[in-house]
Motif scaffolding. Sequence first.
Motif, PDB file in Angstrom:
ATOM      1  N   THR A   2      39.170  38.463  51.431  1.00 48.50           N
ATOM      2  CA  THR A   2      37.706  38.529  51.546  1.00 48.50           C
ATOM      3  C   THR A   2      37.136  39.875  51.100  1.00 48.50           C
ATOM      4  N   ASN A   3      37.941  40.940  51.155  1.00 48.63           N
ATOM      5  CA  ASN A   3      37.407  42.264  50.816  1.00 48.63           C
ATOM      6  C   ASN A   3      37.523  42.596  49.332  1.00 48.63           C
ATOM      7  N   ILE A   4      38.034  41.637  48.542  1.00 43.92           N
ATOM      8  CA  ILE A   4      38.318  41.964  47.139  1.00 43.92           C
ATOM      9  C   ILE A   4      37.088  41.848  46.243  1.00 43.92           C
ATOM     10  N   PHE A   5      36.079  41.070  46.640  1.00 46.42           N
ATOM     11  CA  PHE A   5      34.949  40.785  45.746  1.00 46.42           C
ATOM     12  C   PHE A   5      34.094  42.028  45.487  1.00 46.42           C
ATOM     13  N   ARG A   6      33.817  42.756  46.541  1.00 48.12           N
ATOM     14  CA  ARG A   6      33.043  43.992  46.382  1.00 48.12           C
ATOM     15  C   ARG A   6      33.838  45.005  45.546  1.00 48.12           C
ATOM     16  N   LYS A   7      35.102  45.194  45.912  1.00 53.16           N
ATOM     17  CA  LYS A   7      35.944  46.193  45.247  1.00 53.16           C
ATOM     18  C   LYS A   7      36.065  45.910  43.751  1.00 53.16           C
ATOM     19  N   LYS A   8      36.422  44.689  43.419  1.00 57.08           N
ATOM     20  CA  LYS A   8      36.618  44.316  42.014  1.00 57.08           C
ATOM     21  C   LYS A   8      35.292  44.364  41.238  1.00 57.08           C
ATOM     22  N   GLY A   9      34.208  43.951  41.886  1.00 56.62           N
ATOM     23  CA  GLY A   9      32.911  43.959  41.225  1.00 56.62           C
ATOM     24  C   GLY A   9      32.470  45.357  40.847  1.00 56.62           C
ATOM     25  N   VAL A  10      32.553  46.278  41.796  1.00 61.70           N
ATOM     26  CA  VAL A  10      32.150  47.662  41.530  1.00 61.70           C
ATOM     27  C   VAL A  10      33.059  48.283  40.476  1.00 61.70           C
ATOM     28  N   GLU A  11      34.359  48.041  40.585  1.00 62.00           N
ATOM     29  CA  GLU A  11      35.306  48.603  39.614  1.00 62.00           C
ATOM     30  C   GLU A  11      34.999  48.113  38.203  1.00 62.00           C
ATOM     31  N   PHE A  12      34.799  46.798  38.066  1.00 59.96           N
ATOM     32  CA  PHE A  12      34.562  46.200  36.754  1.00 59.96           C
ATOM     33  C   PHE A  12      33.276  46.732  36.131  1.00 59.96           C
ATOM     34  N   LEU A  13      32.201  46.729  36.903  1.00 54.85           N
ATOM     35  CA  LEU A  13      30.902  47.118  36.366  1.00 54.85           C
ATOM     36  C   LEU A  13      30.820  48.629  36.140  1.00 54.85           C
ATOM     37  N   LEU A  14      31.475  49.408  36.981  1.00 51.71           N
ATOM     38  CA  LEU A  14      31.487  50.849  36.777  1.00 51.71           C
ATOM     39  C   LEU A  14      32.277  51.208  35.513  1.00 51.71           C
TER      40      LEU A  14
END
Length: 534
Positions: free
Chosen positions: A213-225
Amino acid sequence: MKTILKNVIKQSLNNIGIDNDIPIIIDIPKDKNNGDYSSNIAMQLTRILKINPREIATKIVNNINNENIIKVEIAGPGFLNFFVKKDYLLNNINAVLENTDSYGKCNCGDSKKVNIEYVSANPTGFLHIGHARGASYGDSLARIMSFAGYDVTREYYINDAGNQINNLEKSIKVRYENLCGIDSELPENGYHGKDIIEVAKSIYEEYKKEAPTNIFRKKGVEFLLKQIKKDLSDFDIDFDVWYSETSLYEDNSVNNVLNNLIKNGYTYESEDAIWLKTTMFGDEKDRVLVKSDKNNTYLLPDIAYHINKYSRGYDSLIDVLGADHHGYIARLKASIKMMGYDPDKLDVKILQMVRLLKDGEEIKLSKRTGKTITLTELLEEVGKDASRYFFSMRSLDSQMDFDMTLATKKSNENPVYYIQYAHARICSIIREYNKEIKPIEKYETINSEYALDLLNKVYEFKDIVEISAKKREPHLIANYVYELASSFHSYYAHEKVLTDDLKYTEERINLIASVAITIKNACYLLGVSAPEKM
């Protein structure tokens, strides 16, 4: 020379017993009959001393003694017109040739520590032209201030906390669930972009139907950054510090600030919310820090972030913010004062809107995203150099029209082409000369008005760098390098460089080489290349 003349006037004023901190302004007259430089200091002082300005001017002139000044004339109500020797111009050719990469540098910054924060876009989508203008300004200012002797830190504040990131997380999770066969719908303020779908696909490919459940925020910020960093790199923008908003929560900075403000009586509760008494320090109304749903407004972590920057020991802080932040300055500075820091150390620059034009018509929407034109699209259309220069042409606080048709023209109508062509033409002449360029002990043949005007403009570069750094106005460099290119084109139209006269040719090769060095250094300060061939 402007600095020299300011010191000459200051010394003269001291000699006649006038000790005043009024700024001494030195201008270059358009009419050469009015001298090489002029000053209105006598008229400035008349309001203070209550003395006729011509009388003040006469006293100043009678106490001037400098070997570089041929004469000083008093004109009109009290202008001081300075006529200076040309030797300093000719000698400057060697100074440029001997200091190629560093010509124009000064130490007016005296190694003062400056933090410049710019762009700081939320990692929720593409960078657009507003971000591009702020990026261009911030990077050029950092280059200029570093060139002028300041110790500059370039910083990007990553807004990776708060409601927008919550919505980003929810949007990616919905797209992931769709891939898992679950019929979920995007939240009301969700993100619909293709990049969100790409993040969801990458998570599905890695975890299949068992994503934590905690992966969506992490992956989203990483990808877009990562995408933001690539776009900025393509725009020749780099940062020394990438500061995460999340870290302010992790190290308890946000709570510490809130507790400090409450403890010192700067807050009150109303309507189940916590309010900050910003009206105590000039804001038009008090501001909410913690909403009734117990979520923080973005002001609270922003205060914590700025206190962190203050604690790092900078002499001054510069924030480059969007046009919608005008009302934000007063509340932020009020908050800083409440926390016991000097709000005057913070200089907030507000960038105005950019209107894109093509073939005389305004372009409002991106073909790719259906929204604002992205930085990537701008670079694909007009290139990095034209984009950087066009954004630098206007003061940040003025609205601007970005003419994409003009920016892509390969003609003298396009200012960046005009500047780069001047540099390329000089390089071509030097290649044809095909001999070593070295300083000359005494220049004897350079005396035309076009050559001396060109040398005057080269000599002016150091003053322009200092003024641009102190005023924090990169557009002064953009205007200067265009004028320098114009002076060169005018000179080249009236005077040959390569001739059978070896001394004549050698002196003029050195002259135009000094121009090329100055153009290249000025372009570097704007993040624009200076090609040797076109």
